[in-house]
Scaffold this motif. Structure first.
Motif, PDB file in Angstrom:
ATOM      1  N   PRO A   1       1.006  -0.704  -0.025  1.00  0.00           N
ATOM      2  CA  PRO A   1      -0.342   0.500  -0.255  1.00  0.00           C
ATOM      3  C   PRO A   1       1.306   1.262  -0.128  1.00  0.00           C
ATOM      4  CG  PRO A   1       0.031  -0.781   1.750  1.00  0.00           C
ATOM      5  CD  PRO A   1       0.879  -2.105   1.083  1.00  0.00           C
ATOM      6  N   VAL A   2       0.162   2.336  -0.114  1.00  0.00           N
ATOM      7  CA  VAL A   2       1.109   3.533  -0.287  1.00  0.00           C
ATOM      8  C   VAL A   2       1.245   4.342   1.191  1.00  0.00           C
ATOM      9  CG1 VAL A   2       0.873   6.347  -0.803  1.00  0.00           C
ATOM     10  CG2 VAL A   2      -0.006   4.004  -2.989  1.00  0.00           C
ATOM     11  N   PHE A   3       2.138   4.824   1.405  1.00  0.00           N
ATOM     12  CA  PHE A   3       1.882   5.438   2.773  1.00  0.00           C
ATOM     13  C   PHE A   3       3.044   7.028   2.775  1.00  0.00           C
ATOM     14  CE2 PHE A   3       2.546   0.348   3.938  1.00  0.00           C
ATOM     15  CZ  PHE A   3       1.733   1.088   4.981  1.00  0.00           C
TER      16      PHE A   3
ATOM     17  N   LEU B   1      -1.598   6.304  -7.535  1.00  0.00           N
ATOM     18  CA  LEU B   1      -3.234   6.308  -6.587  1.00  0.00           C
ATOM     19  C   LEU B   1      -3.254   7.206  -5.973  1.00  0.00           C
ATOM     20  CD1 LEU B   1      -1.717   2.071  -5.682  1.00  0.00           C
ATOM     21  CD2 LEU B   1      -4.027   3.038  -6.883  1.00  0.00           C
ATOM     22  N   PHE B   2      -2.030   7.852  -5.316  1.00  0.00           N
ATOM     23  CA  PHE B   2      -1.959   9.187  -4.479  1.00  0.00           C
ATOM     24  C   PHE B   2      -3.116  10.505  -5.320  1.00  0.00           C
ATOM     25  CE2 PHE B   2      -0.549  12.984  -3.263  1.00  0.00           C
ATOM     26  CZ  PHE B   2      -0.900  13.058  -1.953  1.00  0.00           C
ATOM     27  N   ASP B   3      -2.845  10.180  -6.523  1.00  0.00           N
ATOM     28  CA  ASP B   3      -3.975  11.599  -7.733  1.00  0.00           C
ATOM     29  C   ASP B   3      -5.549  10.900  -7.333  1.00  0.00           C
ATOM     30  OD1 ASP B   3      -1.573  12.926  -7.583  1.00  0.00           O
ATOM     31  OD2 ASP B   3      -1.526  12.407  -9.514  1.00  0.00           O
ATOM     32  N   LEU B   4      -5.725   9.575  -7.881  1.00  0.00           N
ATOM     33  CA  LEU B   4      -6.284   9.594  -7.850  1.00  0.00           C
ATOM     34  C   LEU B   4      -7.510   9.262  -6.837  1.00  0.00           C
ATOM     35  CD1 LEU B   4      -8.366   7.711  -9.446  1.00  0.00           C
ATOM     36  CD2 LEU B   4      -7.281   5.494  -8.256  1.00  0.00           C
ATOM     37  N   SER B   5      -6.423   9.366  -5.147  1.00  0.00           N
ATOM     38  CA  SER B   5      -7.211   9.587  -3.723  1.00  0.00           C
ATOM     39  C   SER B   5      -7.641  11.302  -3.494  1.00  0.00           C
ATOM     40  CB  SER B   5      -6.447   8.935  -2.851  1.00  0.00           C
ATOM     41  OG  SER B   5      -6.186   7.634  -2.636  1.00  0.00           O
ATOM     42  N   CYS B   6      -6.353  11.857  -4.189  1.00  0.00           N
ATOM     43  CA  CYS B   6      -6.915  13.365  -4.119  1.00  0.00           C
ATOM     44  C   CYS B   6      -8.106  13.612  -4.560  1.00  0.00           C
ATOM     45  CB  CYS B   6      -5.416  13.717  -4.252  1.00  0.00           C
ATOM     46  SG  CYS B   6      -4.803  14.109  -2.890  1.00  0.00           S
ATOM     47  N   GLN B   7      -8.054  13.242  -6.163  1.00  0.00           N
ATOM     48  CA  GLN B   7      -9.551  13.794  -7.404  1.00  0.00           C
ATOM     49  C   GLN B   7     -10.574  12.842  -6.325  1.00  0.00           C
ATOM     50  OE1 GLN B   7      -8.541  12.116 -11.113  1.00  0.00           O
ATOM     51  NE2 GLN B   7      -6.399  12.706 -11.216  1.00  0.00           N
ATOM     52  N   MET B   8     -10.778  12.843  -5.786  1.00  0.00           N
ATOM     53  CA  MET B   8     -11.835  11.146  -5.145  1.00  0.00           C
ATOM     54  C   MET B   8     -12.057  11.938  -3.876  1.00  0.00           C
ATOM     55  SD  MET B   8     -11.819   7.590  -6.678  1.00  0.00           S
ATOM     56  CE  MET B   8     -12.941   7.260  -5.813  1.00  0.00           C
ATOM     57  N   SER B   9     -11.784  12.470  -3.233  1.00  0.00           N
ATOM     58  CA  SER B   9     -11.841  13.151  -2.165  1.00  0.00           C
ATOM     59  C   SER B   9     -12.421  14.583  -2.320  1.00  0.00           C
ATOM     60  CB  SER B   9     -10.863  12.954  -0.938  1.00  0.00           C
ATOM     61  OG  SER B   9      -9.441  14.132  -0.804  1.00  0.00           O
ATOM     62  N   GLY B  10     -12.144  15.384  -3.315  1.00  0.00           N
ATOM     63  CA  GLY B  10     -11.684  16.675  -4.018  1.00  0.00           C
ATOM     64  C   GLY B  10     -10.159  17.438  -3.526  1.00  0.00           C
ATOM     65  N   THR B  11      -9.323  16.851  -3.115  1.00  0.00           N
ATOM     66  CA  THR B  11      -8.160  17.186  -2.357  1.00  0.00           C
ATOM     67  C   THR B  11      -7.248  17.843  -3.151  1.00  0.00           C
ATOM     68  OG1 THR B  11      -8.502  16.170   0.029  1.00  0.00           O
ATOM     69  CG2 THR B  11      -6.857  17.349  -1.000  1.00  0.00           C
ATOM     70  N   PHE B  12      -6.630  18.985  -3.337  1.00  0.00           N
ATOM     71  CA  PHE B  12      -5.360  19.963  -4.784  1.00  0.00           C
ATOM     72  C   PHE B  12      -4.510  19.438  -3.798  1.00  0.00           C
ATOM     73  CE2 PHE B  12      -3.147  22.813  -6.503  1.00  0.00           C
ATOM     74  CZ  PHE B  12      -2.979  22.338  -7.748  1.00  0.00           C
TER      75      PHE B  12
ATOM     76  N   SER C   1      -0.546   5.626   7.595  1.00  0.00           N
ATOM     77  CA  SER C   1      -1.359   4.719   6.190  1.00  0.00           C
ATOM     78  C   SER C   1      -2.887   5.775   6.632  1.00  0.00           C
ATOM     79  CB  SER C   1      -2.400   3.566   6.835  1.00  0.00           C
ATOM     80  OG  SER C   1      -3.640   3.119   5.689  1.00  0.00           O
ATOM     81  N   MET C   2      -3.351   5.932   5.657  1.00  0.00           N
ATOM     82  CA  MET C   2      -4.837   7.413   5.284  1.00  0.00           C
ATOM     83  C   MET C   2      -6.288   5.873   5.228  1.00  0.00           C
ATOM     84  SD  MET C   2      -3.471   9.568   4.925  1.00  0.00           S
ATOM     85  CE  MET C   2      -4.822  11.090   4.239  1.00  0.00           C
TER      86      MET C   2
ATOM     87  N   GLN D   1      -8.346   2.858  -2.593  1.00  0.00           N
ATOM     88  CA  GLN D   1      -7.356   3.601  -3.576  1.00  0.00           C
ATOM     89  C   GLN D   1      -5.402   3.591  -3.019  1.00  0.00           C
ATOM     90  OE1 GLN D   1      -9.794   5.848  -2.793  1.00  0.00           O
ATOM     91  NE2 GLN D   1     -11.501   5.105  -4.368  1.00  0.00           N
ATOM     92  N   LEU D   2      -5.679   3.647  -1.676  1.00  0.00           N
ATOM     93  CA  LEU D   2      -4.030   3.241  -2.064  1.00  0.00           C
ATOM     94  C   LEU D   2      -3.601   1.929  -1.474  1.00  0.00           C
ATOM     95  CD1 LEU D   2      -3.744   7.007   0.254  1.00  0.00           C
ATOM     96  CD2 LEU D   2      -3.189   6.341  -2.005  1.00  0.00           C
ATOM     97  N   THR D   3      -3.937   1.123  -1.577  1.00  0.00           N
ATOM     98  CA  THR D   3      -4.019  -0.549  -1.126  1.00  0.00           C
ATOM     99  C   THR D   3      -3.529  -1.133  -2.351  1.00  0.00           C
ATOM    100  OG1 THR D   3      -6.213  -0.466  -0.906  1.00  0.00           O
ATOM    101  CG2 THR D   3      -5.467   0.040   1.387  1.00  0.00           C
ATOM    102  N   GLN D   4      -4.389  -0.710  -3.526  1.00  0.00           N
ATOM    103  CA  GLN D   4      -4.533  -1.781  -4.923  1.00  0.00           C
ATOM    104  C   GLN D   4      -3.111  -2.296  -5.107  1.00  0.00           C
ATOM    105  OE1 GLN D   4      -7.315   0.727  -6.848  1.00  0.00           O
ATOM    106  NE2 GLN D   4      -8.888   0.496  -5.247  1.00  0.00           N
TER     107      GLN D   4
END
Length: 307
Positions: free
Chosen positions: A164-166, A202-213, A258-259, A263-266
């Motif tokens: 996973p992404v940490f 995966l990090f960018d995808l998580s940011c997009q899905m949470s509306g985070t820039f 871990s967040m 998406q960060l565990t794939q």
């Protein structure tokens, strides 16, 4: 010995033209052209698309090239075994990986393995995930290490571990001991891998899905650069898997967080070999050693960091 047809075919495939192959082989262009035509007549299909600027392998040519390279690799292994070079006491292993594993993981594993098998040497090639897959497909390495987002086809997966992404930071970082969200990272210097890496995707995808820039202060395709930046900036954060800093986190006082985002565990870390190729004795030993070490170290790391 390779036949002239095969040597000339590979030279044209590698260089992209008859003239370049001629310069490489010190053979007349007309002689190379005749051998290529003879080979195509024997196969019953053209192997190249001819253009004004050169020759490019077509689909039939790519299939033929793949089989030729595999046959040549099998021949090398057979000769090595006959000459006694297959023995563990005299072996060179070719390893290919993506950037994260070249930072600390593989150099440490190489060193540990050589303490037990000092005559084994390594050649490590570091490249993108697409290039790793191509090198493995062409049979130009003995073992590949890469982070994968999906099950790999056409290769032998020797071992696979969740990767996973940490979020990585110093133990003294303000976020090290409390819960936080992706949006909280924007208050700190963020160092990120480039967008061609699975960890960044995966990090960018998580940011997009949470509306985070998140606007990184540094982007680089070399983790060593990101890591040095992190070391010199106590408030900085970066991202990676536990395997990238498996042997550095404790020594350098790092925290991995871990967040809890799906998406960060794939991702998985996969140890891959060429499908169907006979393995040397040294390679089998190395694969067993790597699988055991990664299993043990990952379990220890998980206990220490509570994953």
């Amino acid at each position: 010995m390779q036949s002239a047809e095969i040597r000339y075919f590979l030279a044209v495939a590698n260089t992209g033209s008859l003239s370049a192959a001629s310069q490489q082989l010190y053979v007349a262009v007309s002689a190379i052209s005749r051998q290529i035509q003879r080979l195509e007549n024997e196969i019953g299909a053209p192997l190249f698309d001819r253009h004004a600027r050169g020759m490019v392998l077509n689909d039939a040519g790519k299939i033929f090239e793949n089989h030729v390279r595999r046959a040549l690799m099998d021949r090398e292994h057979a000769l090595a075994e006959i000459k006694g070079l297959k023995a563990v006491r005299r072996t060179a292993l070719r390893v290919v990986c993506t950037d994260g594993m070249a930072f600390g993981l593989l150099p440490t594993l190489f060193s540990q393995f050589r303490q037990l098998n000092p005559a084994v040497s390594f050649t490590l090639t570091v490249c993108s995930a697409l290039e790793v897959a191509e090198i493995l497909r062409q049979g130009e390495c003995d073992v590949a290490f890469q982070f994968s987002l999906h099950p790999e086809r056409g290769v032998d997966v020797v071992a696979s571990f969740p990767a996973p992404v940490f979020i990585v930071m110093h133990n003294t970082h303000p976020l090290a001991e409390r819960e936080f969200t992706l949006s909280d990272l924007s208050a700190f210097p963020v160092a990120l891998p480039d967008q061609g890496t699975t960890v960044r995707q995966l990090f960018d995808l998580s940011c997009q899905m949470s509306g985070t820039f998140i606007e990184p202060v540094i982007t680089c395709n070399n983790f060593s650069t990101l890591y040095t930046f992190l070391q010199q900036n106590p408030l900085a954060v970066t991202i990676c898997s536990q395997f990238t800093v498996l042997y550095q986190a404790r020594e350098h006082g790092l925290t991995l967080r871990s967040m809890g985002i799906d998406q960060l565990t794939q991702r998985t870390l996969q140890v891959q070999t060429v499908n169907g190729r006979q393995r040397s004795a040294a390679l089998n030993l190395f694969l067993s050693f790597v699988s055991e070490q990664l299993q043990q170290e990952n379990q220890r790391f998980s206990r220490e960091y509570g994953f």
